[in-house]
Scaffold this active site. Structure first.
Site, PDB file in Angstrom:
ATOM      1  N   CYS A 134     -78.827 -91.463  -1.022  1.00  0.00           N
ATOM      2  CA  CYS A 134     -78.578 -92.884  -1.303  1.00  0.00           C
ATOM      3  C   CYS A 134     -77.312 -93.016  -2.141  1.00  0.00           C
ATOM      4  O   CYS A 134     -77.363 -93.130  -3.379  1.00  0.00           O
ATOM      5  CB  CYS A 134     -79.775 -93.514  -2.015  1.00  0.00           C
ATOM      6  N   ASN A 391     -98.909-117.727   1.192  1.00  0.00           N
ATOM      7  CA  ASN A 391     -99.867-118.229   2.166  1.00  0.00           C
ATOM      8  C   ASN A 391     -99.186-118.732   3.434  1.00  0.00           C
ATOM      9  O   ASN A 391     -99.560-119.750   4.011  1.00  0.00           O
ATOM     10  CB  ASN A 391    -100.740-119.333   1.550  1.00  0.00           C
TER      11      ASN A 391
END
Length: 495
Positions: A134, A391
């Site tokens: 990385c 939700n």
């Protein structure tokens, strides 16, 4: 009366109001804001890529200047702490509640009082990020390491660092690639060669130091997963983040090629049209099955073993290797050591039962005792990631996503051999299709191989913010899995 000295936050806020390219690092903003660059004849670098992520179109990210009050505060705090708005922050801000916890934890690990000196902390970050090639994180921490007074010679290779840090190399590679192999003997080697807990030798670690190091290693292993999983672009002032060439006519970026994108718009099959509805229907059916009957403990154990075996055969058909922009291999030893599936080649490793050793009942208290407040910070971050929900699912609202979030979390732990006795692993195959499993396994186990094609291939109707949400689950589930194995080994060493 002398004028008041502006606070860091005020300075950060003022800096954000400058009518300059928001991707320029602070030193360039300060320089260009008061100078005529044409008269000075300075070549101004151009970002190589568009926006903070190679996977997410820039117009669909949160634009600096258009953020709400909470995001603005997070931006200011991040700028004051890091001296920049890094691209990780600019992608994580899709989920400000999580970002706040993440920044607070990372700030504590790197800058607040703790067992390890500051330059050790950044060097350990370099070691951890390098295991996954990385270069994004390696570059950032090379700069930070030098900024806090680190010895530049250490950056020539791990063999130039103190023996104490070299001794951490074995634990680093096992945590990154095969944490299930860690035993108390590996801990014993690091703590003291004279079998005493306190630092009687220059090259041995105290328990508190080792806990700090382990948390840093797991933090940066998992952050490497997020970096690759979300296609984070290099900072403009880092290698691979800028060019002095003018934009091409096609506005086509070479970094797109290396990340599996070839300039062709994704072709959505007719199957993707009903993808969300089909997933929601499966969730409904599984809930009904739960209400009607509950599988026996023997059946639950069988389903776990089946899922664990099947996870070994989940792999990408692509054979693409990422090409790091900086030679990172010098920061770790044994470059051939990598991820191996949990039980491949006839090797049997006992299942890690959470009922026997869990973060809540064991790991949390151990970390908090030896590195005060960090256990609490980590616990808060785990809970926010696990419970975070709006939700929604794509275009649908008022959806209970707890079943799906638990399936993702438990699938990651299953790949690490970690079992929850009260979970029915048969649900995983119902909720996670093959393309999603490929993405999860790649990001968690071999993040450097993640491509844009993998990112695009799962949840094609979902928002980018929802895919970033998935990555937060991957980051925290992976970090907790690594910590469980390391902390269990430390506990066994202590007892």
């Amino acid at each position: 009366m002398a004028p008041a000295v502006p606070s860091l936050r005020a300075a950060a806020c003022q800096m954000q109001k400058l009518p300059l390219n928001p991707w320029l690092p602070p030193f360039q903003r300060e320089w260009f804001s008061g100078q005529d660059t044409n008269e000075l004849g300075i070549r101004i670098p151009r970002p190589l890529g568009h926006g903070p992520s190679r996977f997410i179109p820039e117009k669909e990210t949160i634009q600096v200047g258009n953020e709400d009050a909470m995001m603005h505060t997070l931006f200011a705090d991040s700028f004051a702490t890091l001296g920049r708005l890094d691209n990780v922050t600019l992608v994580m801000v899709f989920h400000p509640q999580y970002l706040e916890s993440f920044l607070k934890t990372q700030h504590y690990l790197l800058q607040m009082d703790g067992p390890l000196p500051l330059h050790y902390r950044h060097y350990i970050g370099i070691m951890a990020a390098a295991r996954h090639q990385c270069s994004y994180l390696v570059n950032l921490h090379v700069n930070d390491f030098l900024h806090v007074g680190g010895d530049p010679k250490w950056l020539n290779g791990l063999e130039n660092a103190p023996q104490k840090l070299q001794n951490l190399g074995e634990l680093n590679k096992m945590l990154a690639h095969r944490p299930w192999l860690i035993t108390k003997e590996h801990i014993e080697v690091n703590l003291s060669r004279s079998n005493q807990l306190l630092k009687t030798e220059e090259n041995s670690w105290s328990l508190a130091e080792l806990i700090h190091a382990v948390v840093l290693l797991t933090h940066y292993h998992s952050l490497a997963s997020f970096t690759f999983g979300c296609g984070i672009s290099p900072e403009i002032d880092c290698e691979g983040g800028h060019t002095f060439r003018p934009p091409s006519v096609s506005n086509y970026c070479i970094c797109d090629i290396t990340n599996g994108y070839h300039g062709v718009d994704e072709i959505h099959s007719t199957e993707s049209v009903c993808e969300v509805e089909a997933l929601m229907e499966k969730m409904k059916q599984l809930q009904e099955c739960r209400d009607e009957e509950e599988a026996s403990q023997e059946e639950m154990a069988t389903r776990f073993e089946r899922e664990k075996r099947e996870s070994m055969f989940v792999c990408s058909s692509e054979d693409e290797e990422s090409a790091p922009t900086r030679d990172v291999s010098r920061h770790f030893e044994d470059t051939s050591y990598g991820y191996k599936d949990f039980s491949r080649h006839g090797m049997h490793v006992p299942t890690f039962r959470v009922q026997d050793y869990s973060w809540e009942d064991h790991g949390y208290s151990l970390v908090n005792r030896l590195y005060p407040d960090v256990g609490q910070l980590l616990d808060e971050k785990f809970h926010i990631a696990y419970n975070l929900t709006y939700n929604t699912m794509a275009m649908h609202k008022d959806v209970d996503t707890s079943m799906l979030r638990r399936a993702i979390w438990n699938y990651i732990h299953c790949m690490f051999g970690i079992r929850y006795d009260d979970y029915d692993y048969g649900e995983i195959n119902q909720l996670l299709d093959r393309s999603f499993k490929v993405y999860i396994k790649t990001v968690v186990c071999t993040p450097e191989k993640t491509t844009k094609r993998m990112y695009d291939s799962f949840w094609r109707q979902f928002e980018h913010s929802e895919k970033v949400h998935v990555n937060l689950l991957l980051v925290e589930a992976r970090m907790q899995a690594e910590l469980l194995y390391a902390l269990r080994a430390i506990t066994r060493y202590m007892t």
